[in-house]
Scaffold this active site. Sequence first.
Site, PDB file in Angstrom:
ATOM      1  N   SER A   8      -4.107  -9.133   5.164  1.00  0.00           N
ATOM      2  CA  SER A   8      -3.039  -9.682   4.312  1.00  0.00           C
ATOM      3  C   SER A   8      -2.831 -11.171   4.586  1.00  0.00           C
ATOM      4  O   SER A   8      -2.220 -11.865   3.789  1.00  0.00           O
ATOM      5  CB  SER A   8      -1.735  -8.943   4.605  1.00  0.00           C
ATOM      6  OG  SER A   8      -1.361  -9.177   5.957  1.00  0.00           O
ATOM      7  N   GLY A  40       3.141  -5.069   4.686  1.00  0.00           N
ATOM      8  CA  GLY A  40       3.930  -4.043   5.377  1.00  0.00           C
ATOM      9  C   GLY A  40       5.023  -3.373   4.559  1.00  0.00           C
ATOM     10  O   GLY A  40       5.217  -2.175   4.669  1.00  0.00           O
ATOM     11  N   ASN A  71      -4.398  -2.958   9.679  1.00  0.00           N
ATOM     12  CA  ASN A  71      -4.048  -1.537   9.834  1.00  0.00           C
ATOM     13  C   ASN A  71      -3.401  -0.995   8.563  1.00  0.00           C
ATOM     14  O   ASN A  71      -3.668   0.127   8.143  1.00  0.00           O
ATOM     15  CB  ASN A  71      -3.092  -1.364  11.008  1.00  0.00           C
ATOM     16  CG  ASN A  71      -3.763  -1.638  12.339  1.00  0.00           C
ATOM     17  OD1 ASN A  71      -4.241  -0.731  12.999  1.00  0.00           O
ATOM     18  ND2 ASN A  71      -3.825  -2.899  12.728  1.00  0.00           N
ATOM     19  N   THR A  72      -2.550  -1.811   7.963  1.00  0.00           N
ATOM     20  CA  THR A  72      -1.795  -1.376   6.790  1.00  0.00           C
ATOM     21  C   THR A  72      -2.747  -1.126   5.615  1.00  0.00           C
ATOM     22  O   THR A  72      -2.645  -0.103   4.925  1.00  0.00           O
ATOM     23  CB  THR A  72      -0.746  -2.442   6.444  1.00  0.00           C
ATOM     24  OG1 THR A  72      -0.054  -2.794   7.650  1.00  0.00           O
ATOM     25  CG2 THR A  72       0.260  -1.943   5.437  1.00  0.00           C
ATOM     26  N   HIS A 182      -2.020  -8.783  13.419  1.00  0.00           N
ATOM     27  CA  HIS A 182      -1.330 -10.053  13.716  1.00  0.00           C
ATOM     28  C   HIS A 182      -0.855 -10.107  15.179  1.00  0.00           C
ATOM     29  O   HIS A 182      -0.718 -11.178  15.755  1.00  0.00           O
ATOM     30  CB  HIS A 182      -0.100 -10.224  12.813  1.00  0.00           C
ATOM     31  CG  HIS A 182      -0.419 -10.682  11.423  1.00  0.00           C
ATOM     32  ND1 HIS A 182      -0.991  -9.855  10.498  1.00  0.00           N
ATOM     33  CD2 HIS A 182      -0.228 -11.878  10.807  1.00  0.00           C
ATOM     34  CE1 HIS A 182      -1.133 -10.522   9.351  1.00  0.00           C
ATOM     35  NE2 HIS A 182      -0.677 -11.760   9.519  1.00  0.00           N
TER      36      HIS A 182
HETATM   37  N1  DGL Z   1      -2.331  -7.500   9.862  1.00  0.00           N
HETATM   38  C1  DGL Z   1      -1.721  -6.476   9.055  1.00  0.00           C
HETATM   39  C2  DGL Z   1      -1.855  -5.123   9.783  1.00  0.00           C
HETATM   40  O1  DGL Z   1      -2.690  -4.997  10.654  1.00  0.00           O
HETATM   41  C3  DGL Z   1      -0.347  -6.934   8.715  1.00  0.00           C
HETATM   42  C4  DGL Z   1       0.245  -6.183   7.605  1.00  0.00           C
HETATM   43  C5  DGL Z   1       1.254  -6.948   6.816  1.00  0.00           C
HETATM   44  O2  DGL Z   1       0.859  -7.872   6.114  1.00  0.00           O
HETATM   45  O3  DGL Z   1       2.423  -6.580   6.858  1.00  0.00           O
HETATM   46  O4  DGL Z   1      -1.172  -4.168   9.515  1.00  0.00           O
END
Ligand code: DGL
Length: 257
Positions: A8, A40, A71-72, A182
């Site tokens: 993201s 998220g 992950n999301t 992140h």
């Molecule tokens: N780096 C994303 C993760 O691993 C962040 C998700 C987001 O943008 O909220 O979930």
Amino acid sequence: MSIGIFDSGVGGISVLREIRRLLPAEDLIYYADSAHCPYGGKPREQILARSTAITEFLIAQGARLIVVACNTATIAAVEHLRATYPLSFVGMEPAVKPAVALTRTGVVGVLATGAALAGEKFHRLLAQHAGGVRVITQPCPGLVEQVERGDLDGPQTRALVERYTRPLLAQRADVLVLGCTHYPFLRPLIQDVVGPAVTLLDTGEAVARQTQRLLERQGALVGAQRLGTIAWHTSGDAAAFARLRRLLLPEDDGCGG
Ligand code: DGL
């Protein structure tokens, strides 16, 4: 032919860093969906639509394997992407299994986005690996935004980290899983807040090894002694993204567009 990596925003750079370390000869294409960050709090359909559009972009740029370095997005989209496109995808999976193996207090904390923790894929992971260990999940709204601002250790970021880790420490968690790409950029701050007795785990290195295994299996590893290129793309402001990635990945400054 390159490895495509997306997130993201800048979080996936923590995964790119590990891939670069393990496979320096590979050409990488990174896509930061900064115009739509954070994922998220967004509905699954929207994350799926963005992941699909980015996948098509990366394929058009010559990606032969794609790392969903978020992950999301993995929870929302990786199964659909695997079923739709004829190439390999590597997804993120919070390090619950190694955390369960490591805990001595029998309590593990998982820091992640609300969307990642709500996903059915995450619940399957818990059901598979938690065993007798208590796994406490903690959504962390605002942390992704702090990293996107380049604020890795300021008072506001520290206050958020304190707020999110306090309940986990109060319940005697001794291993914390960084379940969002992140968060490894906040590792020094988180470690400082929770103290040296608590172990922090993320999956960047394991994902790099899985990427290597898949390329090996396809006979597609770059054999040559060379330093691969990194092509950078963002849906957001290009200058702001360039500034931020120089902060987060100073060792690769000036490498690729
Ligand atoms: N780096 C994303 C993760 O691993 C962040 C998700 C987001 O943008 O909220 O979930």
